[in-house]
Design an enzyme around this catalytic site. Structure first.
Site, short mmCIF file in Angstrom:
data_model
loop_
_atom_site.label_atom_id
_atom_site.label_comp_id
_atom_site.label_asym_id
_atom_site.label_seq_id
_atom_site.Cartn_x
_atom_site.Cartn_y
_atom_site.Cartn_z
N ASP A 162 0.85 -1.19 0.00
CA ASP A 162 0.00 0.00 0.00
C ASP A 162 0.89 1.24 0.00
OD1 ASP A 162 -2.08 2.01 0.83
OD2 ASP A 162 -3.26 0.19 1.07
N TYR A 209 -11.65 7.28 -13.12
CA TYR A 209 -11.87 6.04 -12.38
C TYR A 209 -12.58 5.00 -13.26
CZ TYR A 209 -13.54 3.09 -8.47
OH TYR A 209 -13.81 2.05 -7.61
N LYS A 243 -10.78 1.71 -14.72
CA LYS A 243 -11.20 0.36 -14.33
C LYS A 243 -11.63 -0.45 -15.55
CE LYS A 243 -11.00 0.29 -9.73
NZ LYS A 243 -10.34 -0.73 -8.93
N PHE A 273 -2.18 6.13 0.26
CA PHE A 273 -2.85 7.31 -0.29
C PHE A 273 -4.20 7.51 0.41
CE2 PHE A 273 -5.66 9.15 -3.71
CZ PHE A 273 -5.22 10.44 -3.53
N LYS A 296 2.10 -13.23 -14.32
CA LYS A 296 2.63 -14.01 -15.44
C LYS A 296 3.99 -14.62 -15.07
CE LYS A 296 4.14 -13.26 -20.17
NZ LYS A 296 5.13 -12.29 -20.59
N1 LIG Z 1 -15.79 0.01 -1.36
C1 LIG Z 1 -16.56 -0.05 -2.42
O1 LIG Z 1 -17.78 0.14 -2.32
C2 LIG Z 1 -15.99 -0.37 -3.77
C3 LIG Z 1 -16.86 -0.41 -4.87
C4 LIG Z 1 -16.34 -0.71 -6.12
C5 LIG Z 1 -15.01 -1.00 -6.28
N2 LIG Z 1 -14.18 -0.96 -5.20
C6 LIG Z 1 -12.75 -1.24 -5.44
O2 LIG Z 1 -12.19 -1.99 -4.39
C7 LIG Z 1 -10.84 -1.58 -4.16
C8 LIG Z 1 -10.67 -1.21 -2.69
O3 LIG Z 1 -11.55 -0.13 -2.39
P1 LIG Z 1 -11.75 0.43 -0.90
O4 LIG Z 1 -13.16 0.78 -0.74
O5 LIG Z 1 -11.11 -0.48 0.06
O6 LIG Z 1 -10.95 1.80 -1.02
P2 LIG Z 1 -9.74 2.38 -0.17
O7 LIG Z 1 -9.45 3.72 -0.71
O8 LIG Z 1 -10.03 2.24 1.28
O9 LIG Z 1 -8.57 1.37 -0.52
C9 LIG Z 1 -7.71 1.51 -1.61
C10 LIG Z 1 -6.31 1.26 -1.12
O10 LIG Z 1 -5.40 1.36 -2.22
C11 LIG Z 1 -4.27 2.11 -1.80
N3 LIG Z 1 -3.63 2.71 -2.98
C12 LIG Z 1 -4.10 3.72 -3.76
N4 LIG Z 1 -3.22 3.98 -4.74
C13 LIG Z 1 -2.19 3.10 -4.58
C14 LIG Z 1 -0.99 2.88 -5.26
N5 LIG Z 1 -0.64 3.62 -6.35
N6 LIG Z 1 -0.15 1.91 -4.83
C15 LIG Z 1 -0.46 1.17 -3.73
N7 LIG Z 1 -1.59 1.34 -3.03
C16 LIG Z 1 -2.46 2.30 -3.45
C17 LIG Z 1 -4.83 3.14 -0.84
O11 LIG Z 1 -3.85 3.72 -0.02
C18 LIG Z 1 -5.85 2.29 -0.08
O12 LIG Z 1 -5.26 1.64 1.02
C19 LIG Z 1 -10.56 -0.43 -5.11
O13 LIG Z 1 -9.87 -0.93 -6.22
C20 LIG Z 1 -11.94 0.04 -5.52
O14 LIG Z 1 -11.94 0.58 -6.81
C21 LIG Z 1 -14.63 -0.64 -3.95
#
Ligand SMILES: NC(=O)c1ccc[n+]([C@@H]2O[C@H](COP(=O)([O-])OP(=O)(O)OC[C@H]3O[C@@H](n4cnc5c(N)ncnc54)[C@H](O)[C@@H]3O)[C@@H](O)[C@H]2O)c1
Length: 320
Positions: free
Chosen positions: A36, A148, A152, A39, A108
């Protein structure tokens, strides 16, 4: 049934979903490596795991290559809420696209299975309800949410190209709104917003008339869906929707939260942000059939657990 012990990489492991996933994987007996860049993730989310002998966390940005030996990769790294992903939109696209390339490249090299945390946002402002996986979506390519949504979408394309080109074991889940403890208190997502506002006795802000609907899945159910998806055979790639199919208008959600917190906050209305979807609801027939999965935690139970978390958090660190 006991699963064999594996080395599992979770990107975004200090985030909301990532921290719950790490917890579950450790409980299932696996070795977990979380990466992580913090961010939006927080060390507090994984503090209770730091002493676990099979847990490791590394500060790393997934837009740079990573060289580790693992059996499975869950690619969750990406800011998930509009306030965070719109803060640096170029970086958001980069995290989705370059992050996916790096994780696919790693998978991979080490012949790992790789799961992509995709999103219901790939459907944009949908014209089909509920959304099935074959619906191709309606995204405003140049709008403020596109960094976003399109990031995705491109990540999904990359997953399927790696599958076709390199025969990789890929899994794509499209996550719909998920809530629970460890959501970021200031990320503007509706459940956390309403709860924090209610607990602080502030006005509850509803965008638009509050009749727009969302469907909310409790985090434990979502993590169970990830685990089931990863456990499927090579022929199962997805995309598979994961979410709660019970729709509810925002106004009703606000009323439930007011009732469960016993708050005297007032409900106030604000203009709807640009490109905000009016309705969002998963069709989870595929998840039911392929994974034998559906959400089990009733909304009031999930909200009660989430309210308890925010209540504790606000006592420790009162919001500004
Ligand atoms: N929570 C939801 O409702 C939801 C819905 C759809 C998709 N998602 C997807 O699930 C995943 C997790 O979401 P979440 O709700 O836990 O969000 P979150 O923001 O709590 O978690 C994302 C994590 O990724 C880390 N991160 C961001 N950029 C990074 C980078 N360049 N390198 C390493 N780490 C990085 C952040 O620090 C954070 O810990 C995401 O990919 C999000 O798109 C979540």
């Amino acid at each position: 049934m006991k699963t064999p012990r594996k080395r599992v990489l979770v990107t975004g492991g200090a985030g909301f979903l990532g921290s719950h996933l790490c917890e579950r994987l450790l409980k299932d007996g696996h070795d977990v490596l979380a990466v992580d860049n913090y961010f939006t993730g927080r060390r507090d989310n994984i503090l209770h795991l730091l002493d676990a002998p099979r847990f490791e966390i590394v500060r790393h940005d997934v837009t740079f290559p990573l060289y580790v030996e693992v059996d499975e990769i869950y690619n969750l790294a990406c800011p998930a809420s509009p306030v965070h992903y719109q803060f640096d939109p170029v970086q958001t696209t980069k995290v989705s696209v370059v992050g996916a390339i790096n994780m696919l490249g790693l998978a991979k090299r080490v012949k790992a299975k790789v799961l992509q945390a995709s999103t219901s946002e790939v459907y944009g402002d949908p014209t089909v309800h509920p959304q099935t996986e074959d619906y191709r979506g309606s995204v405003n390519i140049i709008g403020p949410r596109a960094c976003y949504d399109e990031g995705k979408r491109c990540a999904e394309t990359l997953f399927f190209d790696y599958r076709r080109q390199h025969k990789l074991g890929i899994k794509v889940v499209r996550i719909f709104n998920t809530y629970g403890p460890r959501m970021h208190p200031n990320d503007g997502r509706v459940v956390s917003n309403f709860i924090v506002q209610a607990l602080q006795g502030q006005d509850i802000t509803i965008f638009g008339d509050g009749l727009q609907t969302r469907a909310f899945c409790y985090v434990d159910d979502m993590i169970d869906g990830f685990i089931r998806m990863m456990a499927t055979g090579d022929e199962i790639t997805g995309p598979i929707n994961l979410g709660n199919p019970t729709e509810m208008p925002m106004l009703r959600l606000a009323e439930r939260i007011l009732s469960l917190t016993g708050s005297k906050s007032r409900i106030v209305h604000r203009p709807l942000p640009m490109d905000d979807p009016v309705q969002r609801c998963p069709d989870i027939a595929k998840a039911r059939a392929v994974l034998g999965w559906e959400p089990n935690v009733p909304l009031d139970d999930g909200l009660t657990r989430t309210i308890a978390y925010f209540d504790q958090l606000l006592r420790e660190k009162p919001a500004p």
